[in-house]
Design a protein around this motif. Structure first.
Motif, short mmCIF file in Angstrom:
data_model
loop_
_atom_site.label_atom_id
_atom_site.label_comp_id
_atom_site.label_asym_id
_atom_site.label_seq_id
_atom_site.Cartn_x
_atom_site.Cartn_y
_atom_site.Cartn_z
N TRP A 115 21.35 -91.39 -41.58
CA TRP A 115 20.76 -90.47 -42.55
C TRP A 115 21.71 -90.26 -43.73
CZ3 TRP A 115 23.52 -86.14 -43.71
CH2 TRP A 115 24.52 -85.76 -42.80
N GLU A 173 16.70 -92.47 -36.84
CA GLU A 173 16.57 -91.18 -36.15
C GLU A 173 15.67 -91.29 -34.94
OE1 GLU A 173 17.18 -87.17 -35.34
OE2 GLU A 173 18.27 -88.49 -36.69
N ARG A 174 14.59 -92.03 -35.06
CA ARG A 174 13.69 -92.25 -33.92
C ARG A 174 14.39 -93.00 -32.80
NH1 ARG A 174 8.00 -93.77 -36.89
NH2 ARG A 174 7.63 -91.67 -37.72
N GLU A 175 15.25 -93.95 -33.18
CA GLU A 175 16.02 -94.73 -32.17
C GLU A 175 16.93 -93.79 -31.39
OE1 GLU A 175 18.03 -98.42 -30.69
OE2 GLU A 175 16.21 -98.26 -31.86
N ILE A 176 17.57 -92.86 -32.09
CA ILE A 176 18.48 -91.91 -31.44
C ILE A 176 17.72 -91.01 -30.49
CG2 ILE A 176 19.92 -89.87 -31.88
CD1 ILE A 176 20.77 -91.28 -34.52
N ARG A 177 16.53 -90.57 -30.88
CA ARG A 177 15.74 -89.63 -30.08
C ARG A 177 15.05 -90.28 -28.88
NH1 ARG A 177 15.10 -84.60 -32.51
NH2 ARG A 177 15.81 -84.57 -34.66
N SER A 178 14.91 -91.61 -28.90
CA SER A 178 14.20 -92.25 -27.79
C SER A 178 15.12 -92.70 -26.69
CB SER A 178 13.40 -93.43 -28.30
OG SER A 178 14.21 -94.41 -28.88
#
Length: 137
Positions: free
Chosen positions: A78, A132-137
């Motif tokens: 980010w 960010e989606r990669e981190i959250r999954s």
């Protein structure tokens, strides 16, 4: 539905790294070129009225290479995307003010460059979203 081979490729980490390296290619190669030719980089900064030129060049190189690395490595993506996006917006306004160009052909080319840079900003935002989606999954 995405065909299985394409879906499998899109899930590969190396493929995301390669795509991000391509997205940031204009930035990190420009930063490396500025390092290789500091005199040219200083002249370019002076041409665009950036003073002090040495500070502008130093900040530009740090953003171009450092933020690209953050994004490519997926570390604080980010921040890397945001830094490159802000840099791109400022540089585009400074270097490609198509609305000030009188010659229609030159204005056309400046406008296209301006819009291409806007597209890069969109790609950077998308890269941050995906990271960010990669981190959250």
């Amino acid at each position: 539905m995405t065909p299985a081979p394409i879906a499998a490729l899109l899930r590969k980490r190396w493929f995301a790294v390669a795509a991000t390296a391509l997205l940031t290619l204009p930035y990190w190669t420009s930063g490396l070129a500025k390092l290789a030719d500091l005199g040219g980089a200083l002249a370019e900064a002076a041409y665009f009225g950036l003073r002090p030129a040495a500070l502008a060049v130093t900040a530009t190189i740090l953003v171009q290479i450092g933020a690209s690395a953050l994004l490519i490595l997926g570390r604080m993506a980010w921040l890397g995307a945001g830094a490159l996006g802000v840099f791109t917006a400022l540089a585009t306004i400074i270097a490609h003010p198509f609305w000030q160009v009188a010659d229609p052909l030159a204005r056309f080319h400046e406008r296209n460059t301006f819009l291409e840079h806007a597209g890069l900003i969109g790609g950077l935002v998308l890269a941050a979203i995906l990271a960010e989606r990669e981190i959250r999954s």
